[in-house]
Structure formats: structure tokens, C-alpha cells
Design a protein around this motif. Sequence first.
Motif, PDB file in Angstrom:
ATOM      1  N   LYS A   3       0.730  -1.158   0.018  1.00 38.73           N
ATOM      2  CA  LYS A   3       0.059   0.073  -0.243  1.00 38.73           C
ATOM      3  C   LYS A   3       0.836   1.250   0.140  1.00 38.73           C
ATOM      4  CE  LYS A   3      -4.475  -0.399   0.791  1.00 38.73           C
ATOM      5  NZ  LYS A   3      -5.546   0.107   1.227  1.00 38.73           N
ATOM      6  N   THR A   4       1.955   1.189   0.816  1.00 39.64           N
ATOM      7  CA  THR A   4       2.828   2.276   0.809  1.00 39.64           C
ATOM      8  C   THR A   4       3.372   2.637  -0.407  1.00 39.64           C
ATOM      9  OG1 THR A   4       3.826   0.930   2.640  1.00 39.64           O
ATOM     10  CG2 THR A   4       4.286   3.278   2.476  1.00 39.64           C
ATOM     11  N   ALA A   5       3.714   1.547  -1.202  1.00 40.38           N
ATOM     12  CA  ALA A   5       4.332   1.720  -2.352  1.00 40.38           C
ATOM     13  C   ALA A   5       3.105   2.402  -3.529  1.00 40.38           C
ATOM     14  CB  ALA A   5       4.594   0.507  -3.234  1.00 40.38           C
ATOM     15  N   PHE A   6       1.936   1.988  -3.154  1.00 42.66           N
ATOM     16  CA  PHE A   6       1.033   2.262  -4.047  1.00 42.66           C
ATOM     17  C   PHE A   6       0.415   3.647  -3.978  1.00 42.66           C
ATOM     18  CE2 PHE A   6      -3.693   2.117  -5.193  1.00 42.66           C
ATOM     19  CZ  PHE A   6      -3.612   1.917  -6.462  1.00 42.66           C
ATOM     20  N   TYR A   7       0.469   4.126  -2.582  1.00 41.61           N
ATOM     21  CA  TYR A   7      -0.080   5.207  -2.206  1.00 41.61           C
ATOM     22  C   TYR A   7       1.210   6.388  -2.569  1.00 41.61           C
ATOM     23  CZ  TYR A   7      -4.306   3.801  -0.199  1.00 41.61           C
ATOM     24  OH  TYR A   7      -5.600   3.434  -0.243  1.00 41.61           O
ATOM     25  N   GLY A   8       2.522   5.731  -2.331  1.00 46.36           N
ATOM     26  CA  GLY A   8       3.565   6.775  -3.019  1.00 46.36           C
ATOM     27  C   GLY A   8       3.586   6.808  -4.240  1.00 46.36           C
ATOM     28  N   ALA A   9       3.270   5.955  -5.187  1.00 45.94           N
ATOM     29  CA  ALA A   9       2.983   6.164  -6.545  1.00 45.94           C
ATOM     30  C   ALA A   9       2.109   7.446  -6.830  1.00 45.94           C
ATOM     31  CB  ALA A   9       2.879   4.908  -7.281  1.00 45.94           C
ATOM     32  N   LEU A  10       0.998   7.292  -6.065  1.00 46.60           N
ATOM     33  CA  LEU A  10       0.005   8.250  -6.235  1.00 46.60           C
ATOM     34  C   LEU A  10       0.492   9.652  -5.847  1.00 46.60           C
ATOM     35  CD1 LEU A  10      -3.529   6.407  -5.048  1.00 46.60           C
ATOM     36  CD2 LEU A  10      -2.528   7.095  -7.753  1.00 46.60           C
ATOM     37  N   ALA A  11       1.189   9.527  -4.874  1.00 49.32           N
ATOM     38  CA  ALA A  11       1.733  10.775  -4.384  1.00 49.32           C
ATOM     39  C   ALA A  11       2.725  11.485  -5.446  1.00 49.32           C
ATOM     40  CB  ALA A  11       2.452  10.714  -3.086  1.00 49.32           C
ATOM     41  N   VAL A  12       3.525  10.606  -6.154  1.00 50.96           N
ATOM     42  CA  VAL A  12       4.423  11.093  -7.062  1.00 50.96           C
ATOM     43  C   VAL A  12       3.461  11.783  -8.232  1.00 50.96           C
ATOM     44  CG1 VAL A  12       5.814  10.363  -8.887  1.00 50.96           C
ATOM     45  CG2 VAL A  12       5.966   9.398  -6.566  1.00 50.96           C
ATOM     46  N   ALA A  13       2.265  10.970  -8.551  1.00 52.51           N
ATOM     47  CA  ALA A  13       1.698  11.641  -9.466  1.00 52.51           C
ATOM     48  C   ALA A  13       0.716  13.005  -9.015  1.00 52.51           C
ATOM     49  CB  ALA A  13       0.135  10.630  -9.817  1.00 52.51           C
ATOM     50  N   GLY A  14       0.912  13.132  -7.808  1.00 53.00           N
ATOM     51  CA  GLY A  14       0.495  14.331  -7.396  1.00 53.00           C
ATOM     52  C   GLY A  14      -0.909  14.651  -6.800  1.00 53.00           C
ATOM     53  N   LEU A  15      -1.515  13.338  -6.517  1.00 51.34           N
ATOM     54  CA  LEU A  15      -2.707  13.282  -6.244  1.00 51.34           C
ATOM     55  C   LEU A  15      -3.109  13.112  -4.789  1.00 51.34           C
ATOM     56  CD1 LEU A  15      -4.334  10.892  -8.942  1.00 51.34           C
ATOM     57  CD2 LEU A  15      -4.811  13.297  -8.533  1.00 51.34           C
ATOM     58  N   ALA A  16      -2.154  12.417  -4.215  1.00 51.30           N
ATOM     59  CA  ALA A  16      -2.204  12.170  -2.764  1.00 51.30           C
ATOM     60  C   ALA A  16      -1.784  13.394  -1.995  1.00 51.30           C
ATOM     61  CB  ALA A  16      -1.729  11.083  -2.330  1.00 51.30           C
TER      62      ALA A  16
ATOM     63  N   TYR B  42       5.040  22.560  -6.373  1.00 52.29           N
ATOM     64  CA  TYR B  42       4.498  21.508  -5.259  1.00 52.29           C
ATOM     65  C   TYR B  42       5.759  20.841  -4.545  1.00 52.29           C
ATOM     66  CZ  TYR B  42       2.364  17.193  -3.952  1.00 52.29           C
ATOM     67  OH  TYR B  42       1.849  16.122  -2.939  1.00 52.29           O
TER      68      TYR B  42
ATOM     69  N   PHE C 285       8.339  14.813  -0.725  1.00 53.40           N
ATOM     70  CA  PHE C 285       7.035  14.137  -0.726  1.00 53.40           C
ATOM     71  C   PHE C 285       6.246  14.999   0.244  1.00 53.40           C
ATOM     72  CE2 PHE C 285       9.482  10.609  -2.713  1.00 53.40           C
ATOM     73  CZ  PHE C 285       8.832  10.699  -3.856  1.00 53.40           C
ATOM     74  N   GLY C 290       5.548   8.763   3.969  1.00 51.40           N
ATOM     75  CA  GLY C 290       6.332   7.526   3.902  1.00 51.40           C
ATOM     76  C   GLY C 290       6.662   6.998   2.818  1.00 51.40           C
ATOM     77  N   VAL C 291       7.114   7.351   1.869  1.00 47.23           N
ATOM     78  CA  VAL C 291       7.733   6.846   0.393  1.00 47.23           C
ATOM     79  C   VAL C 291       8.908   5.876   0.950  1.00 47.23           C
ATOM     80  CG1 VAL C 291       8.209   6.802  -1.837  1.00 47.23           C
ATOM     81  CG2 VAL C 291       6.581   8.394  -0.986  1.00 47.23           C
ATOM     82  N   LEU C 295      11.292   2.688  -3.107  1.00 45.87           N
ATOM     83  CA  LEU C 295      10.744   3.166  -3.922  1.00 45.87           C
ATOM     84  C   LEU C 295      11.470   4.505  -4.489  1.00 45.87           C
ATOM     85  CD1 LEU C 295       7.950   2.900  -5.592  1.00 45.87           C
ATOM     86  CD2 LEU C 295       7.075   4.505  -3.858  1.00 45.87           C
TER      87      LEU C 295
END
Lengths: 339, 408, 429
Positions: A3-16, B42, C285, C290-291, C295
Motif C-alpha cells: 500500500k505504501t508503494a501504491f500510495y507513494g506512486a499516487l503521491a508522485v502523481a500529485g494526487l495524494a 509542489y 514528498f 512515508g515513501v 521506492l
Amino acid sequence: MKKTAFYGALAVAGLAASTASAATLDDVKARGVLNCGVTTGLVGFASPDANGVWNGFDVGVCRAVAAAVLGDSDAVEFIPTTGKTRFTALASGEIDVLARNTTWTFSRDVDLKFEFVGINYYDGQGFMVPRDLGVASAKDLDGATVCIQTGTTTELNLADFFRSNSISYEPVPIETNAEAQQQYLAGACDVYTTDASGLAATRASFENPGDHVLLPEIISKEPLGPLVRHGDNDWGDIVRWSLNALIAAEELGVTSANVEELGAAPTGNPEVNRLLGTEGELGAMLGLEADWAKNAIAAGGNYGELFEKNIGENTPIGLARGLNAQWTDGGLLYSPPFR
Amino acid sequence: MTSITDPPRGSFQLSMLINDTRYRSYTFQAIAFIVLALSIGYLINNLFTNLAAQGLDIDFGFLGAPAGYDINQRLIEYTSQSTNLRAAFVGILNTLLVAFLACVTATIFGVLAGVLRLSNNWLVRKLMAIYVEIFRNIPVLIWVLIIFTIMIAVLPGPREFRGDDPAATMFLGISAFTNRGVYIPLPFFERGFGGGLDFLMVIVVLVGSFFGARAVTARATRIQEATGERPATLLTNLAIWFGPLIAIFLIFGLSFEVPELKGFNFAGGIKVGGPLIAIWFALSIYTGAFIAENVRAGIQAVSKGQTEAAGALGIRPGRIMSLVVLPQALRVIIPPLISNYLNITKNSSLAILVGYADVTATLGGITLNQTGRAIECILLLMLFYLTISLLISAVINVYNNAIKLKER
Amino acid sequence: MVDRTIAFVRTEDVPAMPPPPNATGPAKWVKDNLFATPANSVLTILAILAIYFILSGSVPWMLNGIWASPSLAVCREILDGASGACFAVLAERWNQLLFGFQYPADLYWRPGLAFVLLFFAAAPVLFFDLPRKLLIFTALYPFIAFWLIWGGSIFGPLLALLGIVAGAFFYQKFVKNSFALGFFGAIVTALVVWTVGGYIIPDGEIAEGAMRSVPSRDLGGFMLNMMLGVTCVSLSLPIGIALALGRQSSMPIIKYICVIFIEFIRGVPLITLLFVANVMLGYFFPPGSGVDLFLRVVIMITMFSAAYIAEVIRGGLAALPKGQYEAADSLGLDYAQAMRLIILPQALKISIPGIVNVSVGLFKDTTLVSVISMFDLVGMIRGPILASVEWQGVYWELFGFAALLFFITCYGISQYSQWLERRLATDHR
């Protein structure tokens, strides 16, 4: 991780856009695991065995904190750090507590914004030389080649020591303890310098420990202790008092053998009662269970037990208590009262 | 209806921003620019929020503070009381030093191996192929560690030179190969002017000899062109090169300071540090394998007709290589060669593994650790490497334009 | 005059004499190939000496190797002064070298299976003759491998797959109208599916059983190198194509964004980018996201390899004859169509050997993560194994093992690349 990775990816996309970080205690409880930064391998203080299980004195502190917070001394994720990565790992929240032979200094406390919660080992920087070199004092080391572990306070102490004694030396900066040993044993440097405890641990792992001597000079004060980030005082309190509980337990005669018995019902000693949660509300004040200290002590024993088991005189490392004896025995260990 | 070749002007509609190819590129660029600006904003916003949350800031003031640590390999004056900035400069010079040395030796290894790989000798050909494949297919990090370990483990420590029956002896009695470095004799003049002046004098003499020898060669060429007979110049040239030099050596009394064991280490002579040798050799032999491949490809790119034509003219095989094939192959070899030089410079950052104080080890290592200024140190570090890379890229471009086949 | 035969004219062939002994067979071969000229002979002798020195040192050492021993000290006792390797360290720690020291031992079959499946997934990409249907498995592989290695609930990878399928579906549907609509719409669709799905699916952590979750910091050993290599190369391909096209673009802003990115990344050593991943990236971030380190490292290595792959593809684009671009234009294809249908398929084909070379280089460079205290193959050797009491001092065996693993992998890939180059070359004739 998924999940971390998944949400991390979303964070990169600037969504989270998550909110500011919660308190460390809540994070640890939610995670169910304490992230503890340790060395990449220093026998006696923290090193993994063949099965990947971590052992050592610093590891014992981590396990005690985990037991106090989560009730399970195995709920620790040990994260190996080098001299270079340890502070950023702590600052970035990758680890909750750093228990890695880290010297408490002014600039680390004030400038780097960390909070040292106490001292679990009073150390000082020493020198190790081969016996056949015939060196009796560090002042005889003029012109010597010295191996140092880079990224530690020892590097600066060494420069100061040689400069103030007006003698010359040639530093060889090395990344890990294992590589320092390799160079020292091969004669690529005459002297290996680091904390005296680390030297003892290193010497213990040699094939012929007797061929090497520790010089009498201790050139610095190296109070080693666990540290946490600035700003989360509640979490700092938990780590500080977990460490104090171990120290106080030794002073009060609470050991891993008798902690269950003593903690089952109030005893005649009110401080023991407060420590073990049979009297008062100390655990609740920290936001922990009432038996937090009991768990911490049961995890690996009190301070003295941890010391004897990992680095004491009956282990290959063979360190004497010295400064690290209880204040009642002439040492510096002095836990504030549990009241 | 207007004609197709004359599209309506002035009647601009919003939808044309998407549908009209004349405007669409502006739309795309605007969108790209806005998205980029927003993402950067950002990220920077996050950076400052995070830093503020931890009470940190970005401040380059630490560069002026005393570094506090010592460096064993330095080309400029440096003590532990010098500033962090000076420590960074020591590191930069060390990086450039090892990169330069490794470029020279890697080229030598590479050209040798590349030429030998095309040799008629089966055994040598195969051996060079094995060298190239082994070094190209194993990470440079492992090579650095292996070569460093070989050096540490195989060469004797200075301690072993001691005693009545030492385990190790000095090479020819004048040089010592130890696992801390190589000590060689330092030449100096007994009756000289001292220091730099002597050195300058030798340089002046050598430059003079160079021009003298050139004049002799030019005269020989003139005579050859006029008469067809080339006078022998070898002896004259040898005399011009070595005569004055030997005279100077004799007049001022050349002698050598031989390194000898004093205290813990060898003293005197010239010391080439062990870490420098390890990273230098590792980078040379690793990159040499890549250069060998470039050289081989370059030589094979020269058409076989050239070799055969040269052979038909009666030129000897060795001279065919140096006079006909290599000059043409250089056009193909040099651009990848320069990018290999760039790789050497970047790979020299692995010096940190062997304790060589390059810029990654000083600025990006010890200074970073001791001051905790990670962001500032890494930004400066990247800036340095970027500058070097852009300089080298500029050289490649200039060269490519210069050698481009002029087509009409 | 009587009829006389001419005595000195033969009417039948003289039987061929055997060639002189030194002009045939092994003798000739040796003479031509080893001792053709004096210089050549010297080289041969030098080469034989070199081979002798290397072999005489290493062969007895290897043959004498000890495979069963609890520590180096015991090894030395058994050898009793003789030269010999202590391969026992490999026998005892092979699992740590391959999987790191924190990956649960009872779960080794999971990365093992993922590794075996990798060959099946890669085969249809690498060999064009295989049935194209197999590409479906290749497309599924990342999700299967992710699930196998990290474990946990199957819903996470399923959701990721679902998002991509939905995106692909959207693309198929709308690409006929406009490429931009189809492409960007697909991305938005996938993101919507992921965000919505993220709230629906149960938490992915599983603590027990065969598919229990393994945190990514427990990954290590050669497995970590493989994972970083495979993940980063596959992720960097699309980014590299986009960057290469951007760099060729006629739109100045887009062009310069791409140029600056590529030149910046190519201008700094990977090690500084890893420092960035280690100490700086966390600050970029949102607080508390917590990335984790794995990753962050994947992000930086992907950026790194994307820049190099972009340059290779740019070379491929430049190598295409101008006529191809003009032909596409004259057919009335728009930019997206021309690129998708005419230019890229050819340019990518030319670039494949270059891409493979970059991939090999990148795979080798994954060992650099050991510098930032990740325990890949080299990190395991330099860290826990050499620091342990039993095995400190065992260098050659461990470095040799690491070198051998990398050599087999990289040599294999580069042989494939050469085979491919030959094959592609014949296609043009």
C-alpha cells in the motif's frame, strides 16, 4: 509495503495530499512495529546472526522500547544505517528511534534537531595497535597511519588530539567497521581508532585477540545513547523512560527472572510498584499500558543483564562496567526517580 | 467558401487552440509549462514545509566554518583548521587528478587490448577477448573492491620491511611497494638552486632539445625532398635530446632521495598513496576494456581496401597500422573515447570505497556527515559533476564538428 | 622416321605429394597463429606465462576448496597452511547472498518462482518468432511478480491491473477520435479506478501464511539487484521514448525541458542520484507520505536509465531516413499517427541493441545501492557477512561469487544482444 508503494506512486502523481504527520506513538501503534535504526554490524552492540536475527546491546534497547509500547519485544524492524545515513533516516521518519552508538554532541542535539533521550553507554575514543609494534602511548604515534570510521565524531577528535599534541599522522577514512578491520589486520594502517567499546568488540572478533593492545589514552568523551526527532516530546518521553526503566530496574533489583513475580502484586517497595504498574498511573501518563515497564524489563532483562549478556566480562568482548556501573557502585548510571 | 490555401484569418475561435495545428503546439507547450511549474512548485513547497516542520533551513554558511578533519591525499595546503570549502577543493583536485591519470592509462590499456584483439596471434587474440568480456560484464564497484583487496592483501605492510631478516625487501633497494602506497626515489640537485627553479631549468632544456631535434628532422626532410636520400638523424637526435640533459645532471649533481623506513612509515622519496593507486588502476583496467571495444570497432570500420592498398605500396605491417589505419580509425574512435573519459570522471566517485579523498568523499561524505547539511552538500556535488560533464560534452561537439567529413 | 613417343611428356597426373609437415595440420596452425613473426612469438610466450601464473595460483586454490565448515578459522585448520578456498561461506550463506538476510526463509520459493516466470515473460519480447499471444503473460507478469515478492492480499495488484485494463480499454475506444484524448483519457481513467478502488479494497497486509506480506526493506541480495534492474529498465522504456520524442520536438519549451532533464541526469554520477534518493528525496514528498527507500531508489534509477535510453532512441530516430518522415506526412498522418505507425516501430527496432547495452550497464550499476546501506549482493558481502565473527577475512570467495553471478547474467544478455544485432542486420539486406 504494497500500500505504501501504491500510495507513494499516487503521491508522485500529485494526487495524494495527505495531512501533517501524526504523533510517532500513534504511527508505531498503527504499524504494530517499531522501526529502529542500528549499525550495519558491530558485534556486541548490533549484528545479525546467520538466521538474520539481530542481537546486541543497542538491539536490547530497541526491543525494550518495542516491548513497552507494543507489548512484544519482537515487534521491531531493525534498519541498518551507516554513519552517513543514520541521521537522514531519523530525520525523514524512516526510523522512529536511532540506537546506534551515536555520540551525544551539542551540534547534533541543537543544530541537527535531534533529541538524545539518555545515555546507555559512557564511552571514549581509544586506540588499538598490534602488540609487536611496541607502542605504549598514543603520544608515540607520530607519523603513524590511522584507520578511522568516517562520518563519526572520532574523525574530529582524532584531528584535535594530534594537533594539540603537535604530532603528525595520516588518516585513512573507511566506510564500515569490517573494512577497517581488513585494512588494520593487513597492516595498511598502524592504528585503528574508534570508541573503546567498539575497539574491544572488534578485537574480540580477531583470530588472535592477544596480539593487539588498546592504548591507555582515552581522548574524548563519547556518551552514546538513543535519539529521536525533535518536536515529538511524547515519543521522546517514552524512549527516555523505557531506558530509565532498565537502569532503575537494575538499581531496584528487578530482573527478567523476578519481574513477573514482583509485578503480579504490590510489593513492599513503592518505587518498584510504581515502576511495574501495580501502583500509580505512570503507564497511562505516557499513553501506554500499565505494565509497560514490566514488558520492557522482561524483554531482555534490566540494564545490568543486557550488559552482561552482550558486552560484559563473560562475553568475548569482555568490557568492564567502569563508568557504566550504577551510581551506587561508583558509576555514572543514575535514573531519575519513578514518581 | 474560401479557398483551402487561404484559410480564414481573424476569426479566431477558442476551439482552434486544440484543433488547429497552427495553434495546437502553443496549447501543448503552455500546458506542459504550467504542469511542470506546478509540479516543481509542489515539490519545493513540500521541501520547505518539511524543512520548516523539522526546524531546518538551507544555508551555505557551513562552507566557511573549519572542517575539523584531516585529509591524507592533498594537492593544496590543507589542515584540519581549513574551511569546508577548502576541503571541497582538495576533493575536487583529487577527483580531477585520479580522473586524469585513469584516462591516460585506460587509453593505453584500451588501445593495446583493442589492437591485440585483432592480432594474428590466436592466443593473444583470445586472451584479450577474455579480458574485455570479463571486465565489461562485472560491475565496476566489484572491480574496485577486488583490486583494493588484492592491493591490501598481497602487498606487504611497511612493518614487514623491518628487522634483520625482513619478510619483504625494497625493489632494487630504492623503491618500496607497500599496501599503503608506492614509494619511489625523489630526484634532486645537490648543487642546484633549490625547489622549483631546478625543475624549471630541466623543462627549459627539454624544450630547447625538442626544437633542436625538430630542426634536424626538418633539415633531413628537406634534403630527402631535394636529393631522395635521407641522411641518418638518429644519432644526432639522440645527442640533442640527452646531451644537454646529462650535462646539466652532471654540473648540478643529480642525486636521488631514496625512501627509507622511519618510524611507522617510509619517509622521503615520492609517495603515491595506496587508495589512489587502487582506484586509479581499477578505473583504468575497467574502462580500458570498453575503450578496447571502441578501438576494435574503429579499426574494423576502416575498409580493408585501405590496408591492402598500403600493403601494395610496400609499407610494412606495423607502419600500415600507424600511418594508414589508425589515423582513419580515430574519427570513429574518439567520440566514444571521450564519453568513456566522462564515465571515468563519474565513476571516480567510487573512490569513497577505498578511502581516497575525492570530492564525493570530502564534500559529499565527511563534510555532509559532520555538518548534517545534506541538501546543500549534494546540490554542490551535483553542480560540480554537471560542470565537468558539460565541459567534456562541449569538447565532443567541437571535435565532431571539426572532423565531420566535408561533403559537397 | 619412326613414330616416337615423347619421353618427357607425362600423360597422367603425378600423385599429389603430402604437404611438408610444417605446412599442414596443427604444426602449420601453430606456426601461422602463434609464431608467425619474432614479435608474435614473444607475445605468445608472454601470454602463456600470464596464463600459467593465473592458473597456477587459482586452480589449486579452487580444487582445494573446503565446502563444509562453520567458520573461516575451522577452514584454515582443515587446510593446515595449504592454499585453498573456503567455499563453506557460500554453502552457509548462499541464501543471504541471493535473498538478503531479512527475507523469510520459508518464503524463498516466492522470489524463486518469480525469477523462473521472468524467463517466460521475457521470452516473447526477446524472440520475435514466438507466438504473439504469449505477450499477454508478459503484460500480466509485473503484477504476478509483485504479488509473489511482496505477498499480501491479491487485491492490490488486481486493482493496479484493473486500472491499467480500464485505461487500455478507454484508449482503444477513443484513440480513433484523437490520440491525445485517448492517451490522456486513459491515464485519467486508470487514476480514477485506482483512487476509487483504494477506498474499496481491504487493507493489503497479511501477517500469516504462505502469501504473507514482506516489507520492501527486507528485500536484499542478488534478488534486489535483479528487481531494481528489471523494474527500472521496464519503467524507463516509456519515459525514455517520451523524452527522445520530446527532444526531437519542434516545440521549444518541450524540447528544452527534455534536453535539460537528459543532460542533467547524464551529467551526474548515479551515486549522487542515490544520495539524493537516500537523503533528499524524502523531503520532496508530502509530510507523512512515508515513501520508502526502495521506492525512492527505484524512482531515481528509473530517471537515470530513462535519460540514457532516451539518447539511444534519439540515435535510432536520427538514423531513420528522412524519407520515412516525409512519407508519413504525405500520407496525411498526424504526428501521433506518424510516430505510432511509421517512425517508432522502425526506430525502436534499430535501437534495441543500444537499449540492451544500456540495460546491462544499468543492471551492473544497481550494485551502487550498497553505498547507501541497502543490502544487495555487494551490500550483503560488505555488511553482515564480512562483519560476522565467523567469516571476516573471506574476501576472494565472496567477491568471486558476486563477480560470477554478474558475469553470467551480463554476458548472457550481451550475447543475446549480439545475436539480435546480426539478425536485425540481415533483415535489411
